[in-house]
Design a protein around this motif. Sequence first.
Motif, PDB file in Angstrom:
ATOM      1  N   ARG A 109       0.837  -1.209   0.000  1.00  0.00           N
ATOM      2  CA  ARG A 109       0.000   0.000   0.000  1.00  0.00           C
ATOM      3  C   ARG A 109       0.867   1.252   0.000  1.00  0.00           C
ATOM      4  NH1 ARG A 109      -3.327  -3.163   3.451  1.00  0.00           N
ATOM      5  NH2 ARG A 109      -2.249  -2.347   5.299  1.00  0.00           N
ATOM      6  N   TYR A 110       1.965   1.184   0.740  1.00  0.00           N
ATOM      7  CA  TYR A 110       2.923   2.296   0.762  1.00  0.00           C
ATOM      8  C   TYR A 110       3.459   2.566  -0.645  1.00  0.00           C
ATOM      9  CZ  TYR A 110       7.577   4.391   1.505  1.00  0.00           C
ATOM     10  OH  TYR A 110       8.710   5.169   1.436  1.00  0.00           O
ATOM     11  N   ALA A 111       3.759   1.506  -1.393  1.00  0.00           N
ATOM     12  CA  ALA A 111       4.265   1.660  -2.760  1.00  0.00           C
ATOM     13  C   ALA A 111       3.268   2.409  -3.627  1.00  0.00           C
ATOM     14  CB  ALA A 111       4.566   0.286  -3.364  1.00  0.00           C
ATOM     15  N   GLU A 112       1.983   2.115  -3.462  1.00  0.00           N
ATOM     16  CA  GLU A 112       0.952   2.788  -4.248  1.00  0.00           C
ATOM     17  C   GLU A 112       0.740   4.221  -3.776  1.00  0.00           C
ATOM     18  OE1 GLU A 112      -2.366   0.148  -3.725  1.00  0.00           O
ATOM     19  OE2 GLU A 112      -1.827  -1.035  -5.488  1.00  0.00           O
TER      20      GLU A 112
ATOM     21  N   GLU B 227      10.046  14.125  -6.091  1.00  0.00           N
ATOM     22  CA  GLU B 227      11.202  14.274  -5.206  1.00  0.00           C
ATOM     23  C   GLU B 227      10.912  13.851  -3.772  1.00  0.00           C
ATOM     24  OE1 GLU B 227       8.994  18.210  -5.453  1.00  0.00           O
ATOM     25  OE2 GLU B 227       9.773  16.706  -6.862  1.00  0.00           O
ATOM     26  N   LYS B 228       9.629  13.625  -3.431  1.00  0.00           N
ATOM     27  CA  LYS B 228       9.257  13.224  -2.077  1.00  0.00           C
ATOM     28  C   LYS B 228       8.912  11.735  -1.971  1.00  0.00           C
ATOM     29  CE  LYS B 228       7.477  17.785  -0.788  1.00  0.00           C
ATOM     30  NZ  LYS B 228       6.300  18.550  -0.296  1.00  0.00           N
ATOM     31  N   GLN B 229       8.983  11.036  -3.076  1.00  0.00           N
ATOM     32  CA  GLN B 229       8.580   9.630  -3.083  1.00  0.00           C
ATOM     33  C   GLN B 229       9.683   8.719  -2.558  1.00  0.00           C
ATOM     34  OE1 GLN B 229       7.462   8.737  -7.121  1.00  0.00           O
ATOM     35  NE2 GLN B 229       5.723  10.149  -7.124  1.00  0.00           N
ATOM     36  N   TYR B 230       9.267   7.715  -1.779  1.00  0.00           N
ATOM     37  CA  TYR B 230      10.149   6.636  -1.309  1.00  0.00           C
ATOM     38  C   TYR B 230      11.397   7.188  -0.607  1.00  0.00           C
ATOM     39  CZ  TYR B 230       7.137   4.318  -4.668  1.00  0.00           C
ATOM     40  OH  TYR B 230       6.029   3.872  -5.359  1.00  0.00           O
ATOM     41  N   ARG B 231      11.170   8.106   0.314  1.00  0.00           N
ATOM     42  CA  ARG B 231      12.295   8.727   1.025  1.00  0.00           C
ATOM     43  C   ARG B 231      12.894   7.790   2.073  1.00  0.00           C
ATOM     44  NH1 ARG B 231      14.353  11.548  -2.073  1.00  0.00           N
ATOM     45  NH2 ARG B 231      15.571  12.510  -0.413  1.00  0.00           N
ATOM     46  N   SER B 232      12.128   6.822   2.551  1.00  0.00           N
ATOM     47  CA  SER B 232      12.633   5.925   3.604  1.00  0.00           C
ATOM     48  C   SER B 232      12.833   4.500   3.105  1.00  0.00           C
ATOM     49  CB  SER B 232      11.676   5.914   4.801  1.00  0.00           C
ATOM     50  OG  SER B 232      10.390   5.470   4.420  1.00  0.00           O
TER      51      SER B 232
ATOM     52  N   LEU C  52       1.373   9.126  -5.253  1.00  0.00           N
ATOM     53  CA  LEU C  52       0.521  10.304  -5.197  1.00  0.00           C
ATOM     54  C   LEU C  52       1.298  11.552  -4.795  1.00  0.00           C
ATOM     55  CD1 LEU C  52      -2.556   8.693  -3.371  1.00  0.00           C
ATOM     56  CD2 LEU C  52      -2.242   9.043  -5.830  1.00  0.00           C
ATOM     57  N   LEU C  53       2.527  11.380  -4.307  1.00  0.00           N
ATOM     58  CA  LEU C  53       3.352  12.502  -3.874  1.00  0.00           C
ATOM     59  C   LEU C  53       4.151  13.065  -5.037  1.00  0.00           C
ATOM     60  CD1 LEU C  53       4.766  10.964  -0.564  1.00  0.00           C
ATOM     61  CD2 LEU C  53       2.699  12.355  -0.846  1.00  0.00           C
TER      62      LEU C  53
END
Length: 222
Positions: free
Chosen positions: A40-43, A51-56, A47-48
Amino acid sequence: MNFVQWLNSLDELLYELMSWLVFFPVTLCRILRHPLATMRYAEDQLLLEPEKQYRSTVSPPIMLILTIVLVQGIGLAVDGTSPIVASHRGLAGLVNDNTTLLLLRLVLFGTFALVLATRKVNRSSVDLDRDTLKPAFYAQCYAISPFTLLISGGLSALLHHHDLVQVAGLLSMVTACLFYGIVQIRWFSAELNQPVIRSFLDATIGMVVSIAITITLGLLFA
C-alpha cells in the motif's frame, strides 16, 4: 555542463548508490514483516511529488533490480559462470554475458509483477491503462522481491551436490511460494474487497499464468 555541475551530479549519484546499502535491507525487512502495508505504501507514494517519493525505502522497481543483482552476484560467487551464459544453443546465444543474463532474469521475474498487477486492474472497476497499472505494478515489485531471493537461492541450492544443501534449497522454494501465495491472496482480498475464495482464484490464475510464461521463456533460453 561545466566541471562543477559534473561534480555535483556525481556527488548525488554516489550518495544515491551508497544509500541503497542502507535502504535495501530496510525495505526487504519491511516487506517481510508487513507485506500488505508495504505494498500500500508503494501505491500511496506515487501520489506525492516525485522528489518526495520513497524517502525511507528503495523504490519498487529499483528494489527488484537490486534483488536480482544480489542473486546473480551470489550465484557467480558460488557457482561461477551461469550455464545459460556458457551455452550457445538457440536463444541462449543471445545471453552472452552477465549483463544480458541480468536483463533476462529481470524480464522473467518482472513478468510476475506485470501479470498479477494486470489481473488486479482488470478485476477492478477502472479501465486498464498506464496510469491505473503503475500503482499495482509498483506494489507487486515489492512483493516479488523476497520471492525472487528465496526462489533463486533455492534453485542454486538444489543443484548442489550435498544432500542437506538440497533440502535447504527445497525448503527455501516452498517457503517462497507459500509466502508469495498468501500475500497475493490477502492483497486481492484487500484491494478488491472480495471473499478469500475469490481472491485465491485470482491469485492462482495470476501465478499460474506467470509461471507458464516464465517456464516458456526459460525453455527457449535453456
